[in-house]
Design a protein around this motif. Structure first.
Motif, PDB file in Angstrom:
ATOM      1  N   PHE A  15       0.815  -1.217   0.000  1.00  0.00           N
ATOM      2  CA  PHE A  15       0.000   0.000   0.000  1.00  0.00           C
ATOM      3  C   PHE A  15       0.847   1.265   0.000  1.00  0.00           C
ATOM      4  N   LEU A  16       2.122   1.128   0.312  1.00  0.00           N
ATOM      5  CA  LEU A  16       3.018   2.283   0.358  1.00  0.00           C
ATOM      6  C   LEU A  16       3.819   2.321  -0.938  1.00  0.00           C
ATOM      7  N   ASP A  17       3.363   3.139  -1.881  1.00  0.00           N
ATOM      8  CA  ASP A  17       3.999   3.182  -3.197  1.00  0.00           C
ATOM      9  C   ASP A  17       5.342   3.887  -3.175  1.00  0.00           C
ATOM     10  N   ASP A  18       5.461   4.908  -2.374  1.00  0.00           N
ATOM     11  CA  ASP A  18       6.646   5.745  -2.341  1.00  0.00           C
ATOM     12  C   ASP A  18       7.675   5.165  -1.380  1.00  0.00           C
ATOM     13  N   TRP A  19       8.941   5.123  -1.808  1.00  0.00           N
ATOM     14  CA  TRP A  19       9.983   4.572  -0.949  1.00  0.00           C
ATOM     15  C   TRP A  19      10.119   5.380   0.336  1.00  0.00           C
ATOM     16  N   GLU A  20       9.931   6.687   0.276  1.00  0.00           N
ATOM     17  CA  GLU A  20      10.020   7.514   1.482  1.00  0.00           C
ATOM     18  C   GLU A  20       8.988   7.061   2.525  1.00  0.00           C
ATOM     19  N   ASP A  21       7.792   6.714   2.071  1.00  0.00           N
ATOM     20  CA  ASP A  21       6.764   6.223   2.991  1.00  0.00           C
ATOM     21  C   ASP A  21       7.178   4.880   3.593  1.00  0.00           C
ATOM     22  N   ARG A  22       7.756   4.026   2.784  1.00  0.00           N
ATOM     23  CA  ARG A  22       8.227   2.732   3.273  1.00  0.00           C
ATOM     24  C   ARG A  22       9.353   2.918   4.297  1.00  0.00           C
ATOM     25  N   TYR A  23      10.254   3.829   3.992  1.00  0.00           N
ATOM     26  CA  TYR A  23      11.372   4.132   4.871  1.00  0.00           C
ATOM     27  C   TYR A  23      10.839   4.607   6.227  1.00  0.00           C
ATOM     28  N   ARG A  24       9.869   5.521   6.206  1.00  0.00           N
ATOM     29  CA  ARG A  24       9.263   6.012   7.441  1.00  0.00           C
ATOM     30  C   ARG A  24       8.571   4.889   8.196  1.00  0.00           C
ATOM     31  N   HIS A  25       7.941   3.980   7.459  1.00  0.00           N
ATOM     32  CA  HIS A  25       7.263   2.851   8.096  1.00  0.00           C
ATOM     33  C   HIS A  25       8.270   1.967   8.830  1.00  0.00           C
ATOM     34  N   VAL A  26       9.407   1.714   8.211  1.00  0.00           N
ATOM     35  CA  VAL A  26      10.452   0.917   8.860  1.00  0.00           C
ATOM     36  C   VAL A  26      10.941   1.629  10.118  1.00  0.00           C
ATOM     37  N   ILE A  27      11.162   2.925  10.039  1.00  0.00           N
ATOM     38  CA  ILE A  27      11.592   3.699  11.207  1.00  0.00           C
ATOM     39  C   ILE A  27      10.538   3.629  12.302  1.00  0.00           C
ATOM     40  N   ASP A  28       9.272   3.754  11.940  1.00  0.00           N
ATOM     41  CA  ASP A  28       8.193   3.671  12.925  1.00  0.00           C
ATOM     42  C   ASP A  28       8.166   2.300  13.604  1.00  0.00           C
ATOM     43  N   MET A  29       8.446   1.259  12.841  1.00  0.00           N
ATOM     44  CA  MET A  29       8.515  -0.080  13.427  1.00  0.00           C
ATOM     45  C   MET A  29       9.639  -0.143  14.468  1.00  0.00           C
ATOM     46  N   GLY A  30      10.747   0.492  14.160  1.00  0.00           N
ATOM     47  CA  GLY A  30      11.858   0.527  15.100  1.00  0.00           C
ATOM     48  C   GLY A  30      11.517   1.315  16.357  1.00  0.00           C
ATOM     49  N   LYS A  31      10.812   2.422  16.179  1.00  0.00           N
ATOM     50  CA  LYS A  31      10.410   3.231  17.334  1.00  0.00           C
ATOM     51  C   LYS A  31       9.456   2.456  18.235  1.00  0.00           C
ATOM     52  N   ALA A  32       8.617   1.615  17.640  1.00  0.00           N
ATOM     53  CA  ALA A  32       7.627   0.853  18.400  1.00  0.00           C
ATOM     54  C   ALA A  32       8.248  -0.335  19.142  1.00  0.00           C
TER      55      ALA A  32
END
Length: 134
Positions: A15-32
């Motif tokens: 659902f995340l087409d843009d790599w920047e969105d994917r990158y942020r998602h990975v960072i958010d997973m790390g924060k969680a």
């Protein structure tokens, strides 16, 4: 062969087409992710070959592998979370059969990480495989 947790990440990435969105998602997973206890951040749990500080603390119970990890870099914490989704809860006998490169390729990670981050990711995967096969 991926776990349900990893398949959920793969679905999120669709659902995340843009790599920047994917990158942020990975960072958010790390924060969680729950931070690793400082007492476990020792030389034996430190992963060599990573540009940042990385610690993996594996456990094997009843033949099932799991680990906790931490890093001083947010993107790496996220990568640890992704690896946790890929490997946690998997029987040790099956760890070697997981093609991490192919699974991470489904997320597009292979194409968007720097050479240093890719080397660090490989080092983490190698550590996981070593511990599971011991």
């Amino acid at each position: 062969m991926a776990t349900a947790a990893f398949e959920e990440i793969a679905e999120d990435f669709e659902f995340l087409d843009d790599w920047e969105d994917r990158y942020r998602h990975v960072i958010d997973m790390g924060k969680a992710m729950e931070p690793l206890d400082d007492a476990l951040k020792v030389s034996v749990t430190k992963v060599d070959g990573c540009a940042s500080q990385v610690w993996l603390h594996p456990t094997i119970e009843n033949g099932v592998f799991s680990f906790k990890g931490d890093s001083d870099a947010m993107i790496v914490r996220g990568l640890i979370a992704v690896l946790g989704a890929l490997y946690n809860g998997v029987p040790t006998a099956e760890i070697g059969g997981i093609d991490a490169h192919a699974e991470l390729g489904r997320l597009g990670l292979n194409d968007h990480l720097s050479a240093q981050r890719s080397n660090g990711l490989r080092a983490m995967i190698e550590r996981i495989r070593q511990v599971a096969s011991a």
